[in-house]
Design a protein around this motif. Structure first.
Motif, PDB file in Angstrom:
ATOM      1  N   UNK A  69       0.745  -1.235  -0.057  1.00 32.44           N
ATOM      2  CA  UNK A  69       0.004   0.105  -0.106  1.00 32.44           C
ATOM      3  C   UNK A  69       0.774   1.267  -0.075  1.00 32.44           C
ATOM      4  N   UNK A  70       1.943   1.421   0.787  1.00 29.80           N
ATOM      5  CA  UNK A  70       2.724   2.395   1.058  1.00 29.80           C
ATOM      6  C   UNK A  70       3.531   2.651  -0.298  1.00 29.80           C
ATOM      7  N   UNK A  71       4.009   1.685  -0.925  1.00 31.82           N
ATOM      8  CA  UNK A  71       4.842   1.748  -2.223  1.00 31.82           C
ATOM      9  C   UNK A  71       3.934   2.342  -3.275  1.00 31.82           C
ATOM     10  N   UNK A  72       2.824   1.575  -3.351  1.00 30.48           N
ATOM     11  CA  UNK A  72       1.664   1.742  -4.460  1.00 30.48           C
ATOM     12  C   UNK A  72       1.154   3.433  -4.195  1.00 30.48           C
ATOM     13  N   UNK A 105       0.628  10.876   3.392  1.00 29.86           N
ATOM     14  CA  UNK A 105       0.850   9.453   2.773  1.00 29.86           C
ATOM     15  C   UNK A 105       1.012   8.454   3.937  1.00 29.86           C
ATOM     16  N   UNK A 106       1.699   8.595   5.064  1.00 28.28           N
ATOM     17  CA  UNK A 106       1.716   7.778   6.172  1.00 28.28           C
ATOM     18  C   UNK A 106       0.709   7.371   6.625  1.00 28.28           C
ATOM     19  N   UNK A 107      -0.106   8.638   6.914  1.00 23.66           N
ATOM     20  CA  UNK A 107      -1.389   8.356   7.696  1.00 23.66           C
ATOM     21  C   UNK A 107      -2.503   7.565   6.952  1.00 23.66           C
ATOM     22  N   UNK A 108      -2.409   7.737   5.500  1.00 24.02           N
ATOM     23  CA  UNK A 108      -3.317   7.253   4.681  1.00 24.02           C
ATOM     24  C   UNK A 108      -3.172   5.530   4.734  1.00 24.02           C
ATOM     25  N   UNK A 109      -1.832   5.290   5.038  1.00 20.70           N
ATOM     26  CA  UNK A 109      -1.300   3.915   4.891  1.00 20.70           C
ATOM     27  C   UNK A 109      -1.835   3.254   6.283  1.00 20.70           C
ATOM     28  N   UNK A 110      -1.862   3.893   7.316  1.00 15.33           N
ATOM     29  CA  UNK A 110      -2.477   3.474   8.558  1.00 15.33           C
ATOM     30  C   UNK A 110      -3.971   3.409   8.622  1.00 15.33           C
ATOM     31  N   UNK A 111      -4.561   4.310   8.080  1.00 13.82           N
ATOM     32  CA  UNK A 111      -5.989   4.205   7.694  1.00 13.82           C
ATOM     33  C   UNK A 111      -6.543   2.973   6.981  1.00 13.82           C
ATOM     34  N   UNK A 112      -5.657   2.647   6.313  1.00 20.15           N
ATOM     35  CA  UNK A 112      -6.070   1.449   5.419  1.00 20.15           C
ATOM     36  C   UNK A 112      -5.435  -0.016   5.986  1.00 20.15           C
ATOM     37  N   UNK A 138       3.801   3.807   9.832  1.00 19.18           N
ATOM     38  CA  UNK A 138       4.643   3.907   8.478  1.00 19.18           C
ATOM     39  C   UNK A 138       5.260   5.171   8.483  1.00 19.18           C
ATOM     40  N   UNK A 139       6.350   4.843   7.854  1.00 17.48           N
ATOM     41  CA  UNK A 139       7.343   5.879   7.821  1.00 17.48           C
ATOM     42  C   UNK A 139       7.966   6.071   6.507  1.00 17.48           C
ATOM     43  N   UNK A 140       8.457   7.234   6.091  1.00 15.92           N
ATOM     44  CA  UNK A 140       9.441   7.540   5.038  1.00 15.92           C
ATOM     45  C   UNK A 140      10.604   8.353   5.724  1.00 15.92           C
ATOM     46  N   UNK A 141      11.769   7.487   5.382  1.00 19.24           N
ATOM     47  CA  UNK A 141      13.064   7.869   5.833  1.00 19.24           C
ATOM     48  C   UNK A 141      13.834   8.684   4.430  1.00 19.24           C
ATOM     49  N   UNK A 142      14.577   9.482   4.946  1.00 19.96           N
ATOM     50  CA  UNK A 142      15.442  10.080   3.730  1.00 19.96           C
ATOM     51  C   UNK A 142      16.995   9.946   4.014  1.00 19.96           C
ATOM     52  N   UNK A 164       8.740  11.830   7.751  1.00 18.81           N
ATOM     53  CA  UNK A 164       7.195  11.683   7.572  1.00 18.81           C
ATOM     54  C   UNK A 164       7.051  10.241   8.180  1.00 18.81           C
ATOM     55  N   UNK A 165       6.188  10.413   9.574  1.00 17.07           N
ATOM     56  CA  UNK A 165       6.215   9.182  10.232  1.00 17.07           C
ATOM     57  C   UNK A 165       4.740   9.352  10.899  1.00 17.07           C
ATOM     58  N   UNK A 166       4.259   8.224  11.606  1.00 16.30           N
ATOM     59  CA  UNK A 166       3.248   8.189  12.715  1.00 16.30           C
ATOM     60  C   UNK A 166       3.942   7.324  13.772  1.00 16.30           C
ATOM     61  N   UNK A 167       4.959   6.846  13.830  1.00 15.09           N
ATOM     62  CA  UNK A 167       5.612   6.242  14.911  1.00 15.09           C
ATOM     63  C   UNK A 167       5.689   7.543  16.000  1.00 15.09           C
ATOM     64  N   UNK A 168       5.367   7.004  17.231  1.00 16.00           N
ATOM     65  CA  UNK A 168       5.256   8.103  18.077  1.00 16.00           C
ATOM     66  C   UNK A 168       6.378   8.027  19.254  1.00 16.00           C
ATOM     67  N   UNK A 169       6.881   9.118  19.675  1.00 16.11           N
ATOM     68  CA  UNK A 169       7.696   9.294  20.988  1.00 16.11           C
ATOM     69  C   UNK A 169       6.884   8.959  22.274  1.00 16.11           C
ATOM     70  N   UNK A 170       7.731   8.755  23.354  1.00 18.77           N
ATOM     71  CA  UNK A 170       6.998   8.682  24.459  1.00 18.77           C
ATOM     72  C   UNK A 170       5.891   9.677  24.844  1.00 18.77           C
TER      73      UNK A 170
END
Length: 183
Positions: free
Chosen positions: A40-43, A80-87, A92-96, A106-112
């Motif tokens: 989903x993320x790649x697509x 993008x990452x939030x839509x992947x999580x919805x589905x 999900x994350x994009x690293x550069x 871009x991420x929805x991984x959370x800190x404490x």
């Protein structure tokens, strides 16, 4: 042993046997979820256009290369990452790629504290980076910011096939039951 104790022992053994039979299925289901989320993320990223780097951008106080898919800048853009999580649930994350590091832009991984973990880097000594350095995908369990996740990481390549970033999807291991429909 009394008949009641015998029945309890038989029930206990039966439960252990059933649990042992189901555990591999949970792992397989989770692996399937990770691969589906990665697809989903790649697509979705490919729908935006080819990946490329252009200029730099501040992400959580760090100056890093700006990664684009087509004309859409991904740094500090969570659509993008939030839509992947919805589905697909999970994270999900994009690293550069920034020098020798891979930075979450871009991420929805959370800190404490509950904030997005943008600006943090992929563990330079972790299992995932070993595969990425070999230009290979990685699927498996890793520690992310002190918590275990079932994950997938794949290199993001530009039009010249240079690795410019990483796609990531994953599920905290404490949500494995929920993500697979089992509790």
């Amino acid at each position: 042993m009394t008949p009641k104790q015998t029945a309890i022992h038989i029930s206990t053994v039966a439960c252990l046997v059933v649990a042992a039979m189901l555990l591999p299925n949970v792992g397989q289901a989770q692996e399937t979820n990770v691969k589906k989320a990665m697809e989903i993320l790649e697509s979705m990223a490919n729908t935006l256009g080819p990946p490329r780097l252009e200029g730099t951008d501040a992400v959580a106080g760090k100056e890093v290369p700006a990664i684009y898919f087509g004309s859409t800048k991904i740094n500090n853009n969570f659509d993008l990452v939030d839509e992947v999580v919805k589905q697909a649930q999970g994270t999900a994350t994009i690293f550069v790629k920034s020098g020798d590091e891979y930075v979450r832009v871009a991420t929805n991984v959370k800190r404490d504290d509950g904030s997005r973990a943008t600006g943090t880097i992929l563990d330079p000594k972790g299992k995932a980076i070993e595969s990425i350095r070999k230009d290979e995908a990685f699927y498996g369990e890793v520690d992310i910011l002190g918590k275990p996740y079932i994950t997938g990481y794949k290199p993001i390549r530009d039009s010249s096939q240079n690795v410019i970033g990483i796609y990531y999807v994953g599920y905290p291991t404490e949500t494995v039951g929920r993500a697979t429909g089992r509790d």
